[in-house]
Motif scaffolding. Sequence first.
Motif, PDB file in Angstrom:
ATOM      1  N   GLU A  16      -8.690   2.822  -1.593  1.00  0.00           N
ATOM      2  CA  GLU A  16      -7.772   1.772  -2.054  1.00  0.00           C
ATOM      3  C   GLU A  16      -6.834   1.332  -0.930  1.00  0.00           C
ATOM      4  OE1 GLU A  16      -5.982   3.976  -5.171  1.00  0.00           O
ATOM      5  OE2 GLU A  16      -7.379   3.248  -6.695  1.00  0.00           O
ATOM      6  N   LYS A  17      -6.302   2.305  -0.213  1.00  0.00           N
ATOM      7  CA  LYS A  17      -5.395   1.990   0.895  1.00  0.00           C
ATOM      8  C   LYS A  17      -6.137   1.248   1.997  1.00  0.00           C
ATOM      9  CE  LYS A  17      -1.938   4.092   3.903  1.00  0.00           C
ATOM     10  NZ  LYS A  17      -1.277   5.351   4.268  1.00  0.00           N
TER      11      LYS A  17
ATOM     12  N   GLY B  21      -8.819  -0.556   1.677  1.00  0.00           N
ATOM     13  CA  GLY B  21      -9.124  -1.900   1.188  1.00  0.00           C
ATOM     14  C   GLY B  21      -7.916  -2.816   1.270  1.00  0.00           C
ATOM     15  N   ALA B  22      -6.751  -2.295   0.904  1.00  0.00           N
ATOM     16  CA  ALA B  22      -5.530  -3.103   0.976  1.00  0.00           C
ATOM     17  C   ALA B  22      -5.203  -3.472   2.418  1.00  0.00           C
ATOM     18  CB  ALA B  22      -4.363  -2.343   0.353  1.00  0.00           C
TER      19      ALA B  22
ATOM     20  N   LEU C  88      -0.960   4.171  -2.510  1.00  0.00           N
ATOM     21  CA  LEU C  88      -2.417   4.103  -2.531  1.00  0.00           C
ATOM     22  C   LEU C  88      -2.978   5.138  -1.570  1.00  0.00           C
ATOM     23  CD1 LEU C  88      -2.954   0.235  -2.404  1.00  0.00           C
ATOM     24  CD2 LEU C  88      -2.894   1.701  -4.416  1.00  0.00           C
TER      25      LEU C  88
ATOM     26  N   ALA D 152       0.831  -1.205   0.000  1.00  0.00           N
ATOM     27  CA  ALA D 152       0.000   0.000   0.000  1.00  0.00           C
ATOM     28  C   ALA D 152       0.867   1.256   0.000  1.00  0.00           C
ATOM     29  CB  ALA D 152      -0.926   0.002   1.202  1.00  0.00           C
TER      30      ALA D 152
END
Length: 84
Positions: free
Chosen positions: A49-50, A52-53, A45, A40
């Motif tokens: 997105e971050k 989620g990662a 990200l 990440a």
Amino acid sequence: MDMGRESRREKDAMTVEIGFALVTAVARAAAVFAVALTLALAFDLSGAEKKGALVGGALLGATAGIWRLVRVLRRFDEQRRMGR
């Protein structure tokens, strides 16, 4: 000697094995999460997105840790039943 009870040595061995299983499970979970965190950060990200990662890394880490814990304890139980 009572054949139906575990000896002190067997109880100590179980305690050590449980501790080993817990420590290695936490280490494996942390390593998997660290990989997700590193990815990440490496791919820069942001936002969803971050998040989620990191959530995915936490879930994979927890799964890997539980898998390790169960695997170590099952292996110990099998060896104990075989008399090793």
